[in-house]
Design a protein around this motif. Structure first.
Motif, short mmCIF file in Angstrom:
data_model
loop_
_atom_site.label_atom_id
_atom_site.label_comp_id
_atom_site.label_asym_id
_atom_site.label_seq_id
_atom_site.Cartn_x
_atom_site.Cartn_y
_atom_site.Cartn_z
N GLN A 155 -2.07 21.44 -69.35
CA GLN A 155 -2.28 22.44 -68.25
C GLN A 155 -1.10 22.99 -67.35
O GLN A 155 -0.17 22.42 -67.66
N PHE A 156 -1.44 24.14 -66.92
CA PHE A 156 -0.37 24.55 -66.13
C PHE A 156 -0.34 23.76 -64.95
O PHE A 156 -1.41 23.45 -64.44
N ARG A 157 0.92 23.49 -64.31
CA ARG A 157 0.77 22.68 -63.07
C ARG A 157 1.50 23.64 -62.19
O ARG A 157 2.70 24.00 -62.41
N GLY A 158 0.89 23.76 -60.95
CA GLY A 158 1.44 24.48 -59.94
C GLY A 158 0.19 24.99 -58.91
O GLY A 158 -0.76 24.58 -59.12
N PRO A 159 0.59 25.59 -57.91
CA PRO A 159 2.02 25.96 -57.68
C PRO A 159 2.84 24.89 -56.85
O PRO A 159 2.19 23.98 -56.27
N LEU A 160 4.14 24.88 -57.22
CA LEU A 160 4.87 23.70 -56.73
C LEU A 160 5.04 23.90 -55.39
O LEU A 160 4.95 24.82 -54.64
N PRO A 161 5.44 22.69 -54.56
CA PRO A 161 5.72 22.69 -52.93
C PRO A 161 6.77 23.59 -52.84
O PRO A 161 7.75 23.68 -53.48
N ASP A 162 6.55 24.28 -51.60
CA ASP A 162 7.64 25.14 -51.29
C ASP A 162 8.96 24.62 -51.22
O ASP A 162 9.99 25.31 -51.58
N ALA A 163 9.12 23.29 -50.80
CA ALA A 163 10.26 22.73 -50.53
C ALA A 163 11.14 22.95 -52.05
O ALA A 163 12.19 23.41 -51.91
N LEU A 164 10.44 22.66 -53.16
CA LEU A 164 11.08 22.67 -54.34
C LEU A 164 11.46 24.23 -54.81
O LEU A 164 12.26 24.58 -55.32
N ARG A 165 10.25 25.00 -54.51
CA ARG A 165 10.70 26.33 -54.77
C ARG A 165 11.80 27.06 -54.03
O ARG A 165 12.56 27.85 -54.63
N GLU A 166 11.83 26.49 -52.76
CA GLU A 166 12.74 27.13 -51.90
C GLU A 166 14.37 26.74 -52.58
O GLU A 166 15.15 27.31 -52.74
N THR A 167 14.29 25.18 -52.98
CA THR A 167 15.57 24.75 -53.25
C THR A 167 16.05 25.62 -54.59
O THR A 167 17.48 25.65 -54.93
N SER A 168 15.24 26.14 -55.11
CA SER A 168 15.74 26.96 -56.38
C SER A 168 15.91 28.42 -56.31
O SER A 168 16.75 29.16 -56.90
N ASN A 169 15.19 29.12 -54.96
CA ASN A 169 14.98 30.36 -54.93
C ASN A 169 15.64 30.87 -53.82
O ASN A 169 15.92 32.12 -53.41
N ALA A 170 16.22 30.13 -52.84
CA ALA A 170 17.12 30.71 -51.55
C ALA A 170 18.11 31.44 -52.05
O ALA A 170 18.64 31.53 -53.28
#
Ligand SMILES: Nc1ncnc2c1ncn2[C@@H]1O[C@H](COP(=O)(O)OP(=O)(O)OP(=O)(O)O)[C@@H](O)[C@H]1O
Ligand SMILES: Nc1ncnc2c1ncn2[C@@H]1O[C@H](COP(=O)(O)OP(=O)(O)OP(=O)(O)O)[C@@H](O)[C@H]1O
Ligand SMILES: [Mg+2]
Ligand SMILES: [Mg+2]
Lengths: 353, 355, 521, 355
Positions: free
Chosen positions: D168-183
């Protein structure tokens, strides 16, 4: 005979009415369907718009894309297509690339749920670019969403699944001894098909078995997996594939395993080869649905949006053409089936030639 | 950092192929050696017994046997072709994509191309052979590391495949081609016969001609072979041509078998083929890339997978099986090889030629 | 064996006048990016003679040979004749067709294949449709018989002794086209890896070839061999010919002077340290080919070790260095019992080990001298920062000590054999080890350099190190060692020192049991 | 059979890395050498000029620059990790699947698993590192050829990935992780910073510590290194652990970047990473796997691809470009290396067999 049904005696679990209803629908959908209808455009479309189209490398996407490019030409638009790699980051990158030199209108075939590209969709909205989608991946876009229209959505696919269910129920007099083959990795896109299929089978009082395979094994690993499953479950009489592409190599594998006579294959969105096999009888039936015409529909939608039309529910998930193909009604086997009326109806509605 | 590796009192030889040292013990015919050489057969037998007991009614059937053979025929042909470049010391990573390319070419030419089936097939095989020749050129004349050269070629072939196929499924193929792959003379799937012929030919070339002997020498020690008067360049080149040819042949047969070809076919043959060739180096002629060992490995893995599928195992189980089987088989081979001649390994690994 | 003479490949010696020289080279120069390898070399060799090619390390011997063999291209202007026929230099095929045969310093045999394949690979498989083991073996056997070489053709190469391997290489080079056409056989340091006992094997073959009318060119650094086998000598210095003379006109010292351009004073025998404190004491060592060996090394002592091949004298050093697993036995350093699991531990304890196989085992050919020298103990400055410049400074004195003039950044592979050996020595002198274990430290090293190396060893010993070096050269052992241990059948059998330490005693002691010696005699 | 290879009188050294002999010329600082070492930079400049001329308004923009950097950051991290095992003489084919595995693990744990983002990330990286350790164990202790060991591991990881993701597609990931990569601190995509930090660390380890030196020694000649006191086993083991760790890190960052992870993520990083590492051996420090050369190669290829995409080229064009670029760059390097080294004199690579 290649035909569907006939031998449905009420003996099996499916009640007579259900079977009869299924048979009715199958018969209705087995005759050649009328051309689709498209309302004329309210006005003349501005020429020379740039039309951005995000597509995927899958054959089915390619078919839509080629059609859509033709459609844009017809309107005098200049189309710019971006083909995403089949990875989420590739999909995101494709969006970024398209928006780097923003086109006037955008259509896209989602590879993943819209949440993945919400930033990009928001940017498009800010720039006032109308965006429409084909075959949403798990989303049910509505007029409050970032997408202004979507085609080949839930009901379309659900209908195809349901028809696969119907042909089986009508033919077997019940939904028993059926297996549904799909790749859960694509569930976001294929769930509607599965829902529709299971619903029809359930009506007949049964639950289909499910075989999970990987679409990457098409033509190589997949046939072997299917055969093994059928050998392990000798009771199976019907195999329904979530996508006709997945049947590649399966009839031959069944032949080798002496299962060709005991198992019937159905599928949806056929390629030329599927039609040929259906005509030959090595595949049993296949459900045609709108593929290439969606390429025209998105351009039609974008044209209307460019003329200031405001989307209502009509714009989302409009019903489309379906056709049950059996050995008796397959006419051509040179190309994948074309939606009746397309593309002429569009040209007419846009009054261009 | 600390690691189990500390206990290793000998240098590591990543370059050497697995049980490369075990050949001696095998030659020496030590019981350990024999056990080692035929372990694959025993394991295969074990697999058959186990699944035969678990799912007799479906596993112990002619269909299962023919099914496995037919499914693996294409893999056998391409893997046997791969043996040549491996024996000569080259890695042809492009062979799987080359297979896919050939399949797409024959399918496109014989359908939308409107050419005759035989013409299309010949063109496809010729092109794949040419690809092999190009690989050979870069590896043996320019002398690029074969991993890079074929890595690059893979990417180029991918492009060519996409271009030729127009990203579409090409089909249905003409009956002539489908017949060629699906006929069953005397009930025997013809693909199996093809595979056997190819295997026999390869075995003859590799084991019983000077050409084969020189190929192995080139792989074993190119410089020494060169000093010994072997035209190492020419032999390495030839080996890549052969690998390319086999890939083309396999691709055409595959296309005929499945009757309709999509653009993404091919890559799925990469891992199985390499796995089989390496696993084969632990079998029958340990330490040496050899035909029958390779085929044994293919059938062994395929049988296990088939059994698991019949047991109703999900997809991931079969992947895990492939990986674990490969890992354990090779480990066993390497370890017992070392056991079989512990003293000598050391001596060898620290330079027998020392005075 | 059929003596019907099939013609030799190509034109070659056909129609050559008997009197014409077997080889005549004029004005041969060879320039490397690094500098001149050869300058204007003239050589003329009479047919049916043995010519020794002598000179210091890096004087151009191998280069000359490689030009003849077509491995290197000469500078323009060089001419060459073989038996009166024009020879185009720089073409390997041309050289072969002219009847030249080469045995390079690395024999070019494939150790994982058996003798038969090694002999047949190049050309001479019976070109029938089916490669049959037995037929090929018979052919190979015939080839060996032709030169009176007694080796089982079914053996894998790495099961043969170095001498036997050399014989195989020669037999292969000569090939089996049973033609009577004379050949020029060129051997580059064939005895560098051989035992004195085994050298006899090789000389036997050389005499035989000579008797059959072939000509032999022979490179060696062992002068005693020159007097034993050669008719004439050619001496190179810095790539130029300094002499072409019959051996008869020369004696040992005058030859040394020719080679070096100076005289070397013999090494003064080191004063034996009876009372020297024990640095290393090994008891009942067992492993590999060593059955049981006791050994003590004293401070400042230089101990030699020798024996026949397989007698365990080479493996003993591997065991002491932890390079081969030890089955039994203990090692004490300065009275402390130490566990030496692997060479890393050995290095940690200040035990240095330089194996004989320079190319494969004691150097990294593709690396610079600098990196090769520092590898055992990589220097780390502040913050463990490994800087090239600092490293360069670190290495320089050691290169000077062993008199290697190449830049520390040049690649090891561009150095001549002997100079590579000196670099290896520099590596181990650098970690100022308590114990120096050296295998054949002067193999392939010229007379002058040998002397330098002996001096370096003495200095190391004087500095308090204990030196244990294995050698197959009795003269060297007698001259350099304070004490020599002789092993046979995996055990220490004899120990010679002081007055009893003579060349004769050494040879007698090693030959006491001589299975190898018998083999091909 | 005849072949162009006939003209090559030299032995082939597929084992050696591409321009391994070119180090000489490079060190010697021959102009040929210099030209060679920096050819990548020139080509890169050329690419930028060309596309800058063709599509100035879109190509010569900050978005293009940042876009390329951000897209390649993940590749850079995993490729730099791959350098370690390559330098030590091992091939880690499993690193791409290992990346995918880590991505799926962190996505699954932090979504359906209901664990905290940091915990999930740590577990994912730890697992990938463990995978690296297992590879290292089989390669350095059991001493299996690293290609096979990691081939098998790939298959096992594929199974694990399918199992964990449930396809399956897993997501959406918690913002903490998304921030860590997209800041984007100060407008600089943070992923680029991560990549730079990783690269610098790797460069220090490989080029300026004894550990790195011994790693290279292990790769260059394991036996000699072992006898010189380098614990080759431990160092090879360590190198695989590092490669695994980098793959895990890259996987987690990728997951955070795209916010939703499918089961088929990962494999697409295999070819690019290896291509970059090998191409890197022709750059800056020819003949040696090196950090900056690798990164240069990644950016060079990415820039070309970007330009082609902006030109509106289809997918296949970019594939073709990647392949051709790799092939030509390496060929040029190898050939001119041979020229420079030999001064047109040495007919035979003396890399491993000098007098
Ligand atoms: N490929 C090369 N590139 C650059 N210089 C080289 C090369 N090969 C040899 N040389 C140099 O040429 C000179 C002669 O080398 P050569 O190997 O002929 O010496 P040699 O007489 O064989 O010494 P030894 O007795 O130690 O073998 C040496 O200075 C060496 O450094
Ligand atoms: N070839 C070698 N390999 C490893 N360690 C060595 C080597 N030679 C010497 N040593 C010594 O081993 C000790 C540790 O070496 P190193 O510089 O690698 O530090 P480390 O990595 O922290 O320790 P280790 O290498 O033992 O893990 C140091 O005293 C070093 O001098
Ligand atoms: Mg020499
Ligand atoms: Mg360390």
């Amino acid at each position: 005979t290649n035909g569907v049904g006939g031998d449905g005696d009420g003996s099996s679990s499916g009640s007579k009415e259900v079977v009869a209803a299924a048979q009715e629908r199958v018969d209705a959908m087995s005759v050649e369907q009328p051309p689709i209808e498209v309302a004329p455009l309210p006005g003349a479309v501005e020429k020379g718009l740039t039309y951005g189209f995000i597509t995927c490398p899958l054959p089915v996407c390619r078919t839509v894309t080629d059609a859509s490019v033709k459609a844009a030409e017809a309107l005098g638009w200049e189309s710019k297509q971006v083909e995403t790699e089949m990875t989420p980051e590739g999909y995101v990158a494709a969006w970024d690339q398209l928006l780097q030199d923003p086109p006037d209108v955008i259509a896209f075939i989602p590879f993943a749920p819209d949440t993945i590209v919400e930033k990009q969709l928001a940017k498009a909205a800010d720039l006032g670019i109308p965006v429409v989608s084909i075959a949403p991946a798990g989303d049910r876009p509505s007029k409050d969403g970032p997408v202004s229209a979507s085609y080949n959505g839930y009901p379309e696919l659900r209908e195809s699944g349901a028809l696969m269910g119907d042909v089986i129920v009508a033919d077997g007099g019940s939904g028993s001894n059926t297996v549904f083959v799909w790749d859960p990795a694509l569930s976001a896109i294929w769930n509607p098909i599965k829902d529709g299929f299971e619903e029809q089978i359930k009506k007949a009082g049964d639950k289909p078995q499910v075989l999970e395979v990987s679409a990457s094994g098409i033509g190589t690993a997949l046939p072997g997996q299917v055969v093994s499953y059928l050998q392990a479950h000798p009771e199976i009489k019907y195999v329904a594939f979530a996508l006709a592409d997945m049947t590649v190599g399966v009839p031959e594998a069944l032949q080798t395993a002496d299962l060709a006579d005991t198992v019937k294959i159905t599928s949806r969105a056929p390629q030329a080869a599927n039609l040929a096999n259906v005509k030959k009888g090595t595949e049993w039936t296949t459900i045609g649905e709108e593929i290439e015409s969606n390429g025209w529909r998105v351009v039609d939608g974008l044209a209307r949006l460019s003329l200031g039309a405001t989307p209502d529910d009509q714009w989302f998930e409009p019903g489309g053409w379906h056709q049950v193909f059996t050995g008796d009604n397959v006419t051509q086997t040179d190309e994948s089936p074309v939606t009746p009326g397309s593309p002429d109806v569009f040209l007419a509605a846009w009054n261009v030639s | 950092m600390t690691s189990p590796a500390d206990t290793a009192a000998e240098p590591v030889e990543t370059a050497s192929i697995p049980a490369s040292t075990s050949r001696r013990s095998a030659r020496g015919g030590g019981s350990g050696g024999l056990l080692l050489r035929f372990s694959g057969l025993y394991i295969w037998a074990a697999i058959i017994v186990v699944f035969g007991a678990l799912v007799p009614q479906t596993f112990l059937t002619v269909q299962t046997a023919t099914g496995i053979a037919t499914n693996e025929a294409v893999t056998i042909i391409v893997a046997v072709g791969l043996l040549f470049s491996l024996a000569a010391g080259g890695f042809d990573l492009s062979m799987a994509q080359n297979l896919g390319f050939a399949a797409v070419v024959v399918a496109t030419l014989s359908t939308v191309g409107g050419h005759g089936p035989w013409f299309s097939a010949l063109v496809a095989i010729a092109l794949s052979t040419a690809v092999g020749a190009i690989n050979g050129f870069f590896v043996s004349v320019i002398r690029i590391n074969s991993l890079i050269a074929t890595l690059a070629m893979t990417s180029i072939l991918l492009a060519a495949t996409r271009l030729v196929s127009g990203q579409q499924f090409r089909g249905p193929l003409p009956d002539a081609l489908r017949e060629t792959s699906n006929a069953e003379p005397a009930g025997v799937p013809i693909l199996v016969l093809y595979a056997l012929i190819v295997a026999a030919a390869a075995w003859y070339l590799l084991e019983h001609t000077p050409f084969g002997r020189r190929l192995y020498a080139t792989g074993a020690n190119p410089e020494a072979a060169f000093l010994a008067g072997v035209r190492t360049g020419r032999h390495l080149f030839a080996s890549f041509v052969i690998t390319g040819f086999a890939a083309g042949l396999a691709g055409v047969l595959l296309a005929g078998k499945i009757g309709s070809v999509g653009p993404d076919i091919g890559p799925s043959y990469l891992l199985p083929s390499f796995a089989a060739c390496f696993l084969g180096t632990t079998q029958l002629k340990p330490g040496k890339f050899n035909v029958w060992g390779t085929i044994l490995s293919i059938l062994l893995l395929a049988t296990g997978v088939k059994g698991l599928q019949l047991l109703g195992g999900e997809q991931w189980i079969t992947d895990a099986f492939n990986g674990l089987a490969l890992l354990t088989a090779v480990s066993v081979a390497v370890v017992s090889a070392r056991r079989a001649q512990s003293g000598r390994t050391v001596r060898r690994s620290t330079g027998r030629s020392a005075p | 064996m059929d003596v019907t003479t099939s013609a030799p490949r190509g034109a070659g010696p056909r129609g050559a006048s008997a009197s014409a020289p077997a080889l005549k080279v004029q004005g041969l120069s060879k320039t490397f990016p690094g500098g001149k390898g050869l300058r204007d070399v003239d050589i003329e060799i009479a047919p049916g003679t043995v010519r020794a090619l002598l000179g210091q390390n890096g004087c151009g011997k191998s280069t000359f040979i490689k030009v003849l063999a077509g491995v290197y291209q000469p500078d323009a202007g060089a001419t060459a004749e073989v038996l009166g026929n024009e020879l185009s230099l720089g073409s390997s095929r041309g050289a072969r067709e002219a009847g030249l045969r080469f045995i390079h310093q690395d024999l070019g045999l494939i150790s994982t294949l058996d003798v038969t394949d090694n002999l047949s690979l190049g050309s001479s498989y019976a070109n029938t449709g089916w490669l049959s083991g037995s037929r090929e073996r018979r052919r190979a056997q015939r080839l060996l018989d032709r030169y009176g070489i007694e080796i089982d053709v079914r053996q894998r190469l790495d099961h043969l002794s170095p001498a036997e391997q050399t014989l195989v290489a020669i037999a292969r080079a000569l090939g089996d086209d049973d033609s009577s056409a004379p050949r020029l056989i060129v051997l580059d340091e064939p005895t560098a890896a051989l035992q004195s006992a085994e050298v006899a094997l090789l000389f036997g073959l050389i005499e035989r070839l000579k008797a059959e009318g072939n000509t032999v060119m022979y490179v060696s650094h062992r002068l005693d061999e020159v007097f034993a086998i050669a008719d004439d000598v050619t001496v190179l210095r810095d790539g130029a010919v300094v002499a072409n003379r019959p051996v008869a006109e020369l004696d040992h010292d005058s030859l040394v002077e020719l080679i070096l351009g100076r005289t070397v004073e013999g090494i003064e025998p080191g004063q034996v340290h009876r009372d020297a404190p024990i640095v290393l004491e090994a008891r009942d060592l067992c492993g590999a080919t060593v059955e049981t060996a006791d050994l003590t090394l004293g401070r400042g002592e230089i101990v030699g070790i020798t024996g026949l091949l397989g007698s365990g004298y080479e493996d003993l050093l591997f065991l002491l260095a932890g390079a081969k697993p030890r089955e039994r036995g203990t090692i004490e350093l300065d009275g402390q019992l130490v566990e030496i699991a692997d060479p890393h531990a050995a290095v940690g304890h200040g035990i240095a080990f330089a194996p004989a196989d320079r190319k494969r085992l004691s150097s990294i050919q593709g690396w610079s001298l600098r990196e090769n020298i520092t590898l055992p103990r990589v220097p780390t400055g502040a913050g463990r920062w490994l800087g090239g410049r600092a490293e360069h400074r670190d290495v320089k004195p050691w290169l000077e000590l062993v008199r290697v003039r190449h830049s520390a950044n040049s690649l090891l592979s561009t150095l001549s054999g002997g100079n590579q050996q000196r670099v290896v020595l520099a590596r181990w002198l650098r970690i100022d080890a308590k114990v120096l274990l050296l295998q054949e430290p002067t193999s392939g090293v010229d007379t002058g350099a040998k002397h330098d190396i002996y001096v370096a060893l003495r200095e190391a010993a004087a500095g308090g190190a204990a030196v244990l070096f294995s050698s197959s050269d009795p003269e060297e052992l007698a001259a350099v060692a304070d004490r020599v241990i002789v092993m046979s059948d995996g055990a220490v059998t004899t120990e010679l020192s002081g007055g009893s330490l003579t060349v004769d005693n050494l040879i007698r002691a090693s030959l006491a049991v001589a299975p190898q010696g018998e083999r091909a005699s």
